[in-house]
Scaffold this motif. Sequence first.
Motif, PDB file in Angstrom:
ATOM      1  N   ALA A 184      58.348  17.304  44.087  1.00  0.00           N
ATOM      2  CA  ALA A 184      58.290  16.487  45.302  1.00  0.00           C
ATOM      3  C   ALA A 184      57.614  17.230  46.447  1.00  0.00           C
ATOM      4  O   ALA A 184      56.862  16.637  47.224  1.00  0.00           O
ATOM      5  N   LEU A 185      57.857  18.526  46.541  1.00  0.00           N
ATOM      6  CA  LEU A 185      57.309  19.320  47.646  1.00  0.00           C
ATOM      7  C   LEU A 185      55.924  19.884  47.357  1.00  0.00           C
ATOM      8  O   LEU A 185      55.287  20.466  48.241  1.00  0.00           O
ATOM      9  N   SER A 186      55.434  19.708  46.142  1.00  0.00           N
ATOM     10  CA  SER A 186      54.216  20.406  45.716  1.00  0.00           C
ATOM     11  C   SER A 186      52.981  20.110  46.564  1.00  0.00           C
ATOM     12  O   SER A 186      52.127  20.961  46.706  1.00  0.00           O
ATOM     13  N   ARG A 241      54.289  25.952  55.194  1.00  0.00           N
ATOM     14  CA  ARG A 241      55.337  26.036  56.238  1.00  0.00           C
ATOM     15  C   ARG A 241      56.361  24.907  56.118  1.00  0.00           C
ATOM     16  O   ARG A 241      57.536  25.109  56.399  1.00  0.00           O
ATOM     17  N   VAL A 242      55.910  23.735  55.716  1.00  0.00           N
ATOM     18  CA  VAL A 242      56.833  22.607  55.552  1.00  0.00           C
ATOM     19  C   VAL A 242      57.803  22.911  54.408  1.00  0.00           C
ATOM     20  O   VAL A 242      59.018  22.718  54.538  1.00  0.00           O
ATOM     21  N   LYS A 243      57.272  23.434  53.309  1.00  0.00           N
ATOM     22  CA  LYS A 243      58.128  23.808  52.171  1.00  0.00           C
ATOM     23  C   LYS A 243      59.091  24.923  52.565  1.00  0.00           C
ATOM     24  O   LYS A 243      60.275  24.872  52.229  1.00  0.00           O
ATOM     25  N   GLN A 244      58.570  25.922  53.276  1.00  0.00           N
ATOM     26  CA  GLN A 244      59.425  27.039  53.690  1.00  0.00           C
ATOM     27  C   GLN A 244      60.561  26.552  54.587  1.00  0.00           C
ATOM     28  O   GLN A 244      61.711  26.983  54.425  1.00  0.00           O
ATOM     29  N   ALA A 245      60.252  25.680  55.525  1.00  0.00           N
ATOM     30  CA  ALA A 245      61.279  25.152  56.421  1.00  0.00           C
ATOM     31  C   ALA A 245      62.349  24.406  55.624  1.00  0.00           C
ATOM     32  O   ALA A 245      63.548  24.575  55.870  1.00  0.00           O
ATOM     33  N   PHE A 246      61.919  23.614  54.670  1.00  0.00           N
ATOM     34  CA  PHE A 246      62.856  22.865  53.829  1.00  0.00           C
ATOM     35  C   PHE A 246      63.785  23.822  53.072  1.00  0.00           C
ATOM     36  O   PHE A 246      64.998  23.647  53.059  1.00  0.00           O
ATOM     37  N   LEU A 247      63.200  24.834  52.454  1.00  0.00           N
ATOM     38  CA  LEU A 247      64.000  25.779  51.664  1.00  0.00           C
ATOM     39  C   LEU A 247      64.940  26.589  52.550  1.00  0.00           C
ATOM     40  O   LEU A 247      66.095  26.823  52.186  1.00  0.00           O
ATOM     41  N   LEU A 248      64.465  27.014  53.726  1.00  0.00           N
ATOM     42  CA  LEU A 248      65.327  27.763  54.633  1.00  0.00           C
ATOM     43  C   LEU A 248      66.491  26.910  55.135  1.00  0.00           C
ATOM     44  O   LEU A 248      67.614  27.403  55.284  1.00  0.00           O
ATOM     45  N   VAL A 296      59.742  22.682  63.623  1.00  0.00           N
ATOM     46  CA  VAL A 296      60.695  22.750  62.508  1.00  0.00           C
ATOM     47  C   VAL A 296      61.260  21.359  62.234  1.00  0.00           C
ATOM     48  O   VAL A 296      61.355  20.934  61.076  1.00  0.00           O
ATOM     49  N   LYS A 297      61.614  20.653  63.301  1.00  0.00           N
ATOM     50  CA  LYS A 297      62.156  19.300  63.144  1.00  0.00           C
ATOM     51  C   LYS A 297      61.137  18.399  62.443  1.00  0.00           C
ATOM     52  O   LYS A 297      61.479  17.637  61.537  1.00  0.00           O
ATOM     53  N   GLN A 298      59.869  18.487  62.833  1.00  0.00           N
ATOM     54  CA  GLN A 298      58.808  17.699  62.190  1.00  0.00           C
ATOM     55  C   GLN A 298      58.630  18.109  60.728  1.00  0.00           C
ATOM     56  O   GLN A 298      58.486  17.250  59.852  1.00  0.00           O
ATOM     57  N   TYR A 299      58.650  19.411  60.462  1.00  0.00           N
ATOM     58  CA  TYR A 299      58.507  19.904  59.086  1.00  0.00           C
ATOM     59  C   TYR A 299      59.623  19.357  58.201  1.00  0.00           C
ATOM     60  O   TYR A 299      59.375  18.870  57.094  1.00  0.00           O
ATOM     61  N   LEU A 300      60.844  19.462  58.693  1.00  0.00           N
ATOM     62  CA  LEU A 300      61.986  19.021  57.890  1.00  0.00           C
ATOM     63  C   LEU A 300      61.985  17.509  57.691  1.00  0.00           C
ATOM     64  O   LEU A 300      62.331  17.024  56.613  1.00  0.00           O
ATOM     65  N   SER A 301      61.588  16.793  58.715  1.00  0.00           N
ATOM     66  CA  SER A 301      61.487  15.343  58.583  1.00  0.00           C
ATOM     67  C   SER A 301      60.474  14.987  57.500  1.00  0.00           C
ATOM     68  O   SER A 301      60.734  14.138  56.631  1.00  0.00           O
ATOM     69  N   ALA A 347      59.348  16.926  54.978  1.00  0.00           N
ATOM     70  CA  ALA A 347      59.793  17.372  53.652  1.00  0.00           C
ATOM     71  C   ALA A 347      60.921  16.495  53.118  1.00  0.00           C
ATOM     72  O   ALA A 347      60.919  16.110  51.940  1.00  0.00           O
ATOM     73  N   ASN A 348      61.871  16.165  53.971  1.00  0.00           N
ATOM     74  CA  ASN A 348      62.975  15.306  53.533  1.00  0.00           C
ATOM     75  C   ASN A 348      62.475  13.929  53.122  1.00  0.00           C
ATOM     76  O   ASN A 348      62.915  13.364  52.126  1.00  0.00           O
ATOM     77  N   GLN A 349      61.537  13.410  53.893  1.00  0.00           N
ATOM     78  CA  GLN A 349      60.952  12.111  53.565  1.00  0.00           C
ATOM     79  C   GLN A 349      60.198  12.189  52.233  1.00  0.00           C
ATOM     80  O   GLN A 349      60.309  11.297  51.394  1.00  0.00           O
ATOM     81  N   GLN A 350      59.464  13.255  52.029  1.00  0.00           N
ATOM     82  CA  GLN A 350      58.725  13.451  50.774  1.00  0.00           C
ATOM     83  C   GLN A 350      59.693  13.458  49.584  1.00  0.00           C
ATOM     84  O   GLN A 350      59.428  12.843  48.561  1.00  0.00           O
TER      85      GLN A 350
END
Length: 168
Positions: free
Chosen positions: A115-117, A122-129, A151-156, A158-161
């Motif tokens: 899903a994250l591929s 940075r988006v993947k890193q934020a999700f994993l952290l 970070v909030k945008q990255y997580l949004s 990644a979570n949506q993905q």
Amino acid sequence: MSVPSASHELLHHLYSDHHGWLLGWLRHKVKGREQAADLAQDTFLSIMNANQVSVIREPRAFLATIARRLVANHYRRRLIEEAYLDALSHLPESHAPSPEEHALALELLQHIDRALSGLPTRVKQAFLLAHLEELSYAEIAKVLKVSTSSVKQYLSRANQQCFFFVPD
């Protein structure tokens, strides 16, 4: 007895003409004859499932492209499994998962990886952290050297993905 379709005939010829070559090519890319044979079969299954045999102009280049993707996925899955097994080795035996839980966890990790591929690093890193290390937005921002709003945008993203990901 049914008459084979044109795409079935093309696939048969592609397989018979190039399977040996692909198998040899894969033996140089992965360890073990069995793994090379599995990846060769997966390559032809991928072509068959895509139903695109008729568009192939350069068979070996086409096969190598698909096989390269499958080899990369194989190694990525292996890294995920090794990381999971390493994490398990640090748990007390009483907390070790059952074989069923172990299999489900590996499957889930591979699903998340797929899903994250396509996302930026940075988006993947934020999700994993956030999800594995349980860091706060501020802590993630400090690690990634970005703002908390980033970070909030990255997580949004990644979570949506992950939420809308549909496996192959």
